[in-house]
Design an enzyme around this catalytic site. Structure first.
Site, PDB file in Angstrom:
ATOM      1  N   LYS A 111     -18.970 -33.751 -26.135  1.00 36.99           N
ATOM      2  CA  LYS A 111     -19.402 -32.368 -25.884  1.00 36.99           C
ATOM      3  C   LYS A 111     -20.875 -32.347 -25.516  1.00 36.99           C
ATOM      4  O   LYS A 111     -21.584 -33.338 -25.696  1.00 36.99           O
ATOM      5  CB  LYS A 111     -19.145 -31.525 -27.135  1.00 36.99           C
ATOM      6  CG  LYS A 111     -19.960 -31.957 -28.345  1.00 36.99           C
ATOM      7  CD  LYS A 111     -19.498 -31.261 -29.613  1.00 36.99           C
ATOM      8  CE  LYS A 111     -20.156 -31.885 -30.835  1.00 36.99           C
ATOM      9  NZ  LYS A 111     -20.862 -30.969 -31.697  1.00 36.99           N
TER      10      LYS A 111
ATOM     11  N   TYR B  45     -52.995 -25.314 -23.306  1.00 39.73           N
ATOM     12  CA  TYR B  45     -53.030 -23.909 -23.739  1.00 39.73           C
ATOM     13  C   TYR B  45     -53.492 -23.752 -25.186  1.00 39.73           C
ATOM     14  O   TYR B  45     -53.015 -24.465 -26.071  1.00 39.73           O
ATOM     15  CB  TYR B  45     -51.638 -23.292 -23.627  1.00 39.73           C
ATOM     16  CG  TYR B  45     -51.106 -23.168 -22.222  1.00 39.73           C
ATOM     17  CD1 TYR B  45     -51.859 -22.563 -21.217  1.00 39.73           C
ATOM     18  CD2 TYR B  45     -49.834 -23.640 -21.908  1.00 39.73           C
ATOM     19  CE1 TYR B  45     -51.345 -22.445 -19.931  1.00 39.73           C
ATOM     20  CE2 TYR B  45     -49.310 -23.515 -20.624  1.00 39.73           C
ATOM     21  CZ  TYR B  45     -50.077 -22.927 -19.635  1.00 39.73           C
ATOM     22  OH  TYR B  45     -49.574 -22.812 -18.364  1.00 39.73           O
TER      23      TYR B  45
HETATM   24  N1  PLP Z   1     -16.351 -33.199 -34.806  1.00 37.09           N
HETATM   25  C1  PLP Z   1     -16.797 -31.951 -34.600  1.00 37.09           C
HETATM   26  C2  PLP Z   1     -15.868 -30.810 -34.791  1.00 37.09           C
HETATM   27  C3  PLP Z   1     -18.101 -31.724 -34.230  1.00 37.09           C
HETATM   28  O1  PLP Z   1     -18.535 -30.480 -34.021  1.00 37.09           O
HETATM   29  C4  PLP Z   1     -18.960 -32.829 -34.076  1.00 37.09           C
HETATM   30  C5  PLP Z   1     -20.357 -32.618 -33.720  1.00 37.09           C
HETATM   31  O2  PLP Z   1     -21.087 -31.902 -34.331  1.00 37.09           O
HETATM   32  C6  PLP Z   1     -18.473 -34.106 -34.294  1.00 37.09           C
HETATM   33  C7  PLP Z   1     -17.156 -34.266 -34.667  1.00 37.09           C
HETATM   34  C8  PLP Z   1     -19.331 -35.321 -34.172  1.00 37.09           C
HETATM   35  O3  PLP Z   1     -20.356 -35.310 -35.143  1.00 37.09           O
HETATM   36  P1  PLP Z   1     -21.459 -36.438 -35.149  1.00 37.09           P
HETATM   37  O4  PLP Z   1     -22.247 -36.280 -33.909  1.00 37.09           O
HETATM   38  O5  PLP Z   1     -22.261 -36.172 -36.375  1.00 37.09           O
HETATM   39  O6  PLP Z   1     -20.730 -37.725 -35.203  1.00 37.09           O
END
Ligand code: PLP
Length: 381
Positions: free
Chosen positions: A39, A275
């Site tokens: 993601k 700034y």
């Molecule tokens: N699963 C879910 C539902 C998540 O939202 C995330 C990320 O926040 C992960 C897994 C992966 O987490 P991490 O990056 O801590 O491994």
């Protein structure tokens, strides 16, 4: 030139590091399948290239937050093999459920409205949806509350009996897995086991049960179940200093962020910098202009603290980070325009890491890598 020296700045992504990290994570969870969480454009590293690298290293699932992210992984141009499972968990009413069902994407359902929409989409698509029921075992974010679980499970089983969906997964997410020993971890595991056992007793036959993010994958074998879901660790970044440094965890940071100095100039002592003049030169010195700013994801909170390696020496952001640029005090060194400024990387050339920038900015390394903006080209090596 793979390092793009002619560019203002670049984020070099080491896909061999991603592959090695995924292999390391699989060794930590040898009996579980691995879902590579890609993601937010692969935490800023590029979703499709990192997804392909993770699959090459043995990931059989990909995880996305938004339906758009999940659907993009199903486009032929992504290069993701069609037999890789894709899961998507952040839905809002009116979302592209039908497209997701047609694209064979596992969709997360936490509540009744979502169950209604996915059932309608399955009817319209003429094929059953793959649905993963999400339990809120204590995170207090997404997921179905234990008090509503029986009704959600019953609704899902009714739709399954009508051939409108298959419950492919039962899953949840940790609140404090990055703080080993936190009492909520054991409490969430217990609640998860109970909610899974209840659903299975009602007749749910999930393909996968899963709760483990990166810190749980690395530190908590009893949380692995059928599948682990690491995100940050596959990019070689540590979930938290408490869990360890990337090197201690056997991980290699995949992103190296560098820029070419846009200007090097001599200034007298007593000169205000950037700034607000929050930095004033102590004596005659040289200033280097780094052409990256908060529009590129450099935290403004790193003003006065973010570390940069220039010609073998650590320098820190002098004065405020601006939208497109910031200044470092080079202490009389004159590297010349075009010299490389390394903001962060694996650390083995003496450069700072994303963890160092997180510490200087009062945030977590996740935010440092994820926010590097689209104006910074990603170069894959
Ligand atoms: N699963 C879910 C539902 C998540 O939202 C995330 C990320 O926040 C992960 C897994 C992966 O987490 P991490 O990056 O801590 O491994």
């Amino acid at each position: 030139d793979p390092h793009g020296a002619q560019l203002r700045a670049r984020a070099v992504i080491d896909l061999a590091a991603v592959r090695a990290n995924v292999r390391t994570l699989r060794e930590r969870a040898p009996r579980a399948a691995l879902m590579a969480v890609v993601k937010a454009d692969g935490y800023g590293h590029g979703a499709a290239p990192c997804a392909r690298a993770a699959v090459e290293a043995g990931a059989t699932w990909l995880g996305a937050a938004t339906p758009q992210e999940a659907l993009a992984l199903r486009e032929p141009g992504s290069g993701v093999p069609a037999d890789v499972r894709v899961m998507c968990w952040l839905w809002t009413p009116g979302g592209p459920w039908r497209e997701a069902v047609k694209a064979d994407i596992d969709v997360s359902v936490s509540g009744f409205w979502a169950l209604d929409e996915v059932v309608a989409a399955a009817r319209a698509a003429g094929r059953p949806a793959r649905v993963q029921l999400k339990a809120d075992t204590g995170l207090g974010r997404g997921g179905c509350q234990p008090a509503d679980w029986a009704e959600l499970v019953a609704g899902a089983l009714r739709a399954e009996a009508e051939g409108l969906l298959k419950v492919t997964g039962l899953w949840s997410h940790f609140a404090c897995a990055d703080e080993p020993g936190h009492p909520s971890i054991a409490a969430q595991l217990l609640t998860f086991r109970e909610m899974v056992a209840y659903a299975e007793a009602q007749g749910v036959e999930p393909e996968v049960r899963h709760i483990a993010n990166s810190p749980a994958t690395l530190t908590l074998p009893e949380s692995h179940f059928d599948l682990v879901r690491p995100g940050i660790a596959m990019y070689g970044v540590s979930p938290s200093p408490e869990i360890g440094t990337p090197m201690e965890l056997g991980l290699r940071p995949a992103m190296t962020l560098t820029a070419s100095l846009a200007l090097v100039k001599n200034v007298p002592g007593g000169h205000g910098v950037s700034y607000g003049h929050h930095y004033v030169t102590a004596g005659a010195t040289t200033l280097g202009l780094v052409p990256l700013g908060y529009a590129d994801g450099i935290p403004r909170h790193a003003s006065g603290g973010g570390p940069v390696l220039v010609e073998g020496k650590w320098r820190t952001v002098a004065g405020r980070v601006a939208m497109d640029q910031f200044v470092v005090d080079l202490g009389g060194d004159e590297p010349g325009e075009g010299a490389e400024a390394v903001l962060f990387g694996p650390g083995d050339r003496g450069e700072p890491t994303a963890e160092d920038w997180a510490q200087a900015s009062g945030t977590i390394a996740y935010e440092i890598v994820t926010r590097i903006g689209s104006r910074v080209p990603r170069l894959y090596v």
